[in-house]
Design a protein around this motif. Structure first.
Motif, PDB file in Angstrom:
ATOM      1  N   ASP A 241       0.834  -1.206   0.000  1.00 29.52           N
ATOM      2  CA  ASP A 241       0.000   0.000   0.000  1.00 29.52           C
ATOM      3  C   ASP A 241       0.866   1.252   0.000  1.00 29.52           C
ATOM      4  OD1 ASP A 241      -2.456   1.412   0.141  1.00 29.52           O
ATOM      5  OD2 ASP A 241      -2.298   1.549   2.318  1.00 29.52           O
ATOM      6  N   LEU A 242       1.946   1.213   0.765  1.00 29.96           N
ATOM      7  CA  LEU A 242       2.897   2.333   0.809  1.00 29.96           C
ATOM      8  C   LEU A 242       3.532   2.551  -0.562  1.00 29.96           C
ATOM      9  CD1 LEU A 242       4.647   4.342   2.534  1.00 29.96           C
ATOM     10  CD2 LEU A 242       6.239   2.446   2.852  1.00 29.96           C
ATOM     11  N   HIS A 243       4.022   1.481  -1.178  1.00 27.39           N
ATOM     12  CA  HIS A 243       4.627   1.600  -2.502  1.00 27.39           C
ATOM     13  C   HIS A 243       3.589   2.015  -3.549  1.00 27.39           C
ATOM     14  CE1 HIS A 243       8.432   0.141  -1.123  1.00 27.39           C
ATOM     15  NE2 HIS A 243       7.980  -1.056  -0.818  1.00 27.39           N
ATOM     16  N   GLY A 244       2.393   1.449  -3.445  1.00 27.36           N
ATOM     17  CA  GLY A 244       1.338   1.793  -4.389  1.00 27.36           C
ATOM     18  C   GLY A 244       0.947   3.248  -4.320  1.00 27.36           C
ATOM     19  N   ALA A 245       0.935   3.799  -3.116  1.00 27.64           N
ATOM     20  CA  ALA A 245       0.616   5.217  -2.954  1.00 27.64           C
ATOM     21  C   ALA A 245       1.683   6.095  -3.608  1.00 27.64           C
ATOM     22  CB  ALA A 245       0.486   5.557  -1.472  1.00 27.64           C
ATOM     23  N   SER A 246       2.956   5.708  -3.444  1.00 26.48           N
ATOM     24  CA  SER A 246       4.037   6.473  -4.068  1.00 26.48           C
ATOM     25  C   SER A 246       3.922   6.442  -5.589  1.00 26.48           C
ATOM     26  CB  SER A 246       5.403   5.904  -3.646  1.00 26.48           C
ATOM     27  OG  SER A 246       5.596   6.021  -2.259  1.00 26.48           O
TER      28      SER A 246
ATOM     29  N   ASN B 252      14.790   2.338  -4.856  1.00 26.63           N
ATOM     30  CA  ASN B 252      13.789   2.088  -3.824  1.00 26.63           C
ATOM     31  C   ASN B 252      13.082   3.380  -3.421  1.00 26.63           C
ATOM     32  OD1 ASN B 252      12.586   1.480  -1.130  1.00 26.63           O
ATOM     33  ND2 ASN B 252      13.535  -0.495  -1.525  1.00 26.63           N
ATOM     34  N   PRO B 253      11.753   3.439  -3.491  1.00 32.37           N
ATOM     35  CA  PRO B 253      11.026   4.675  -3.184  1.00 32.37           C
ATOM     36  C   PRO B 253      11.150   5.128  -1.741  1.00 32.37           C
ATOM     37  CG  PRO B 253       9.507   2.851  -3.468  1.00 32.37           C
ATOM     38  CD  PRO B 253      10.848   2.353  -3.897  1.00 32.37           C
ATOM     39  N   LEU B 254      11.550   4.223  -0.846  1.00 33.95           N
ATOM     40  CA  LEU B 254      11.706   4.627   0.548  1.00 33.95           C
ATOM     41  C   LEU B 254      12.837   5.645   0.722  1.00 33.95           C
ATOM     42  CD1 LEU B 254      11.228   1.260   2.468  1.00 33.95           C
ATOM     43  CD2 LEU B 254       9.594   3.132   2.221  1.00 33.95           C
TER      44      LEU B 254
ATOM     45  N   PRO C 292      19.541   5.870  -6.308  1.00 31.95           N
ATOM     46  CA  PRO C 292      19.351   7.308  -6.119  1.00 31.95           C
ATOM     47  C   PRO C 292      17.894   7.659  -5.836  1.00 31.95           C
ATOM     48  CG  PRO C 292      19.513   6.806  -8.449  1.00 31.95           C
ATOM     49  CD  PRO C 292      19.776   5.514  -7.724  1.00 31.95           C
ATOM     50  N   PRO C 293      17.622   8.905  -5.467  1.00 35.37           N
ATOM     51  CA  PRO C 293      16.238   9.344  -5.229  1.00 35.37           C
ATOM     52  C   PRO C 293      15.384   9.273  -6.493  1.00 35.37           C
ATOM     53  CG  PRO C 293      17.819  10.883  -4.267  1.00 35.37           C
ATOM     54  CD  PRO C 293      18.608   9.935  -5.123  1.00 35.37           C
ATOM     55  N   ASN C 294      14.085   9.519  -6.313  1.00 42.36           N
ATOM     56  CA  ASN C 294      13.090   9.587  -7.395  1.00 42.36           C
ATOM     57  C   ASN C 294      12.769   8.234  -8.022  1.00 42.36           C
ATOM     58  OD1 ASN C 294      12.744  12.444  -7.194  1.00 42.36           O
ATOM     59  ND2 ASN C 294      14.669  12.705  -8.336  1.00 42.36           N
ATOM     60  N   ALA C 295      12.820   7.159  -7.246  1.00 46.28           N
ATOM     61  CA  ALA C 295      12.482   5.830  -7.761  1.00 46.28           C
ATOM     62  C   ALA C 295      11.019   5.762  -8.187  1.00 46.28           C
ATOM     63  CB  ALA C 295      12.769   4.769  -6.710  1.00 46.28           C
ATOM     64  N   ALA C 296      10.129   6.356  -7.400  1.00 39.24           N
ATOM     65  CA  ALA C 296       8.702   6.297  -7.737  1.00 39.24           C
ATOM     66  C   ALA C 296       8.434   6.952  -9.087  1.00 39.24           C
ATOM     67  CB  ALA C 296       7.876   6.965  -6.646  1.00 39.24           C
ATOM     68  N   LYS C 297       9.118   8.048  -9.365  1.00 39.60           N
ATOM     69  CA  LYS C 297       8.939   8.707 -10.660  1.00 39.60           C
ATOM     70  C   LYS C 297       9.453   7.825 -11.790  1.00 39.60           C
ATOM     71  CE  LYS C 297      10.002  12.922 -13.240  1.00 39.60           C
ATOM     72  NZ  LYS C 297      10.712  14.227 -13.233  1.00 39.60           N
TER      73      LYS C 297
ATOM     74  N   GLU D 146       7.069   6.374 -14.779  1.00 39.43           N
ATOM     75  CA  GLU D 146       7.357   6.588 -16.204  1.00 39.43           C
ATOM     76  C   GLU D 146       7.299   5.282 -16.975  1.00 39.43           C
ATOM     77  OE1 GLU D 146      10.334  10.484 -15.772  1.00 39.43           O
ATOM     78  OE2 GLU D 146      11.160   8.449 -15.875  1.00 39.43           O
ATOM     79  N   ARG D 147       7.863   4.214 -16.394  1.00 39.22           N
ATOM     80  CA  ARG D 147       7.835   2.917 -17.064  1.00 39.22           C
ATOM     81  C   ARG D 147       6.419   2.364 -17.161  1.00 39.22           C
ATOM     82  NH1 ARG D 147      12.894   3.423 -15.079  1.00 39.22           N
ATOM     83  NH2 ARG D 147      14.608   2.254 -16.061  1.00 39.22           N
ATOM     84  N   ILE D 148       5.627   2.555 -16.101  1.00 39.95           N
ATOM     85  CA  ILE D 148       4.240   2.078 -16.107  1.00 39.95           C
ATOM     86  C   ILE D 148       3.419   2.809 -17.169  1.00 39.95           C
ATOM     87  CG2 ILE D 148       2.091   2.104 -14.770  1.00 39.95           C
ATOM     88  CD1 ILE D 148       3.826   1.450 -12.292  1.00 39.95           C
TER      89      ILE D 148
END
Length: 388
Positions: A13-18, A160-162, A359-364, A368-370
């Protein structure tokens, strides 16, 4: 464009929210639906089912809840038929999600796997079967990719988005004032997990250990951050019965982690969050006897906590099954105040482990890939229809 997400645990849920937040930032018009929890819902996902009603752990527990889980699978299959998503995104939760992936494939819906099954640790043959179902994979740990590459999967390590999410929001002085931590107190965190079974299996041992720690080090104060899915009233009763005074908290958990000396923690994402905040943990894990029996047959890993896995060495202690007892926990805990260099040595190793998260910005990057996969693969999806 419509994308369906499926996550069945607190970490998912945490990853999905990101992911949801990043997708909406890149493509505000994209509609997000699916299976998840309150964090995903707050990030703009229209939930077709709430994961709080279905979260179980362990082989035996899944068997006991199989009928209910199959009803959920059929429900989400009908959602896919009716909603016609351009892409199904699986977020961890492998035992359920890959059944859903098979249904999606039969319906002609492309599949994107975020946080694929841990084939590197057990059942390596899953990588090949998963590669046949999912069109693209994104991994959040560097050690996950090789087994999938060998199976012919299109996989990439996205970071990793964390790394972006886990950070303090207060200064040390503000945090101490907020949580009421006095200068002569020694704060320790109790993190028993968020699922009912984890609390039942691990919290009593934590409480007995906490009681002994307090007897030995009288300036210790215990804090317990309460997750949304945790039953605080039940834990308060357990703590009162055990004779342990606990300060329950509900927000600014990362700030609290930054102030604690160490934690007694159930193995999971929270241990990695603690590592990112420089908080050493005594990592605990216990399953029901039946689930542990099957686990020993299937899982072949040196370590089970993420910081230790990242570096390939025991950075901090791991206690499994019968090792989760008050005497052993106290023995490990004493090192933090009796050995002057121990805690700093653990923190140094934790920093090295976290450096491997990318590095940062994993969720972004994964968003983009999705989006690219939804455009590329969604346009080719087959006509819906038929029975599953």
């Amino acid at each position: 464009m419509k994308i369906m997400l499926s996550a069945g645990e607190v970490s998912g849920d945490l990853h999905g929210a990101s992911i949801a937040a990043a997708i909406h930032e890149l493509s505000p018009e994209t509609e997000l639906i699916g299976f998840g929890g309150k964090q995903m819902q707050a990030a703009g996902v229209r939930l077709n089912a709430d994961m709080a009603d279905y979260s179980v752990m362990g082989v035996w527990e899944v068997i006991l809840n199989l009928r209910r889980i199959m009803r959920l699978l059929n429900h989400l299959t009908n959602v896919m038929k009716e909603e016609r998503p351009d892409l199904l995104v699986l977020i961890d939760y492998p035992d359920f999600n890959w059944r859903l992936a098979k249904r999606a494939k039969e319906l002609g819906i492309p599949v994107f796997s975020y946080i694929p099954p841990s084939a590197w640790a057990w059942r390596k043959g899953r990588a090949k079967s998963c590669a046949a179902l999912a069109d693209e994979f994104a991994a959040i740990f560097p050690f996950e990719t090789k087994v999938y590459e060998d199976a012919g999967a299109n996989i990439s390590f996205v970071g990793n988005p964390l790394v972006d999410k886990v950070r303090p929001s207060m200064s040390d002085e503000e945090a101490k004032a907020y949580f009421g931590i006095k200068a002569d107190e020694y704060p320790v965190l109790l993190m028993p997990g968020s699922r009912r079974q984890e609390i039942e299996l691990l919290f009593p041992a934590m409480l007995e250990a906490a009681k002994r720690i307090k007897e030995v080090k009288k300036d210790t104060v215990f804090y317990l951050p309460v997750a949304q899915s945790m039953a605080q009233e039940d834990m308060e009763k357990m703590a009162e019965k055990a004779g342990v005074d606990i300060r329950f908290t509900h927000d600014h958990t990362y700030d609290l982690m930054a102030q604690a000396e160490f934690s007694l923690a159930t193995s999971g994402t929270v241990v990695l969050e603690a590592a990112l905040m420089g908080l050493p943990c005594i990592v605990l894990y216990r399953l029901s006897p039946v689930s542990y029996f099957f686990g020993k047959l299937l899982v072949h890993v040196r370590f089970f906590s993420l910081p230790n896995i990242l570096l390939g060495e025991e950075i901090q202690p791991e206690l499994l099954q019968d090792e989760v007892n008050p005497e052993r926990i106290l023995k490990e805990a004493r090192r933090f105040w009796e050995e002057s260099s121990y805690a700093e040595g653990v923190r140094k190793k934790l920093r090295e482990a976290c450096d491997r998260l990318g590095p940062p910005n994993a969720a972004k990057r994964v968003a983009e890939r999705i989006l690219a996969a939804a455009v590329r693969l969604g346009a080719d999806k087959q006509t819906f229809g038929g029975s599953v």
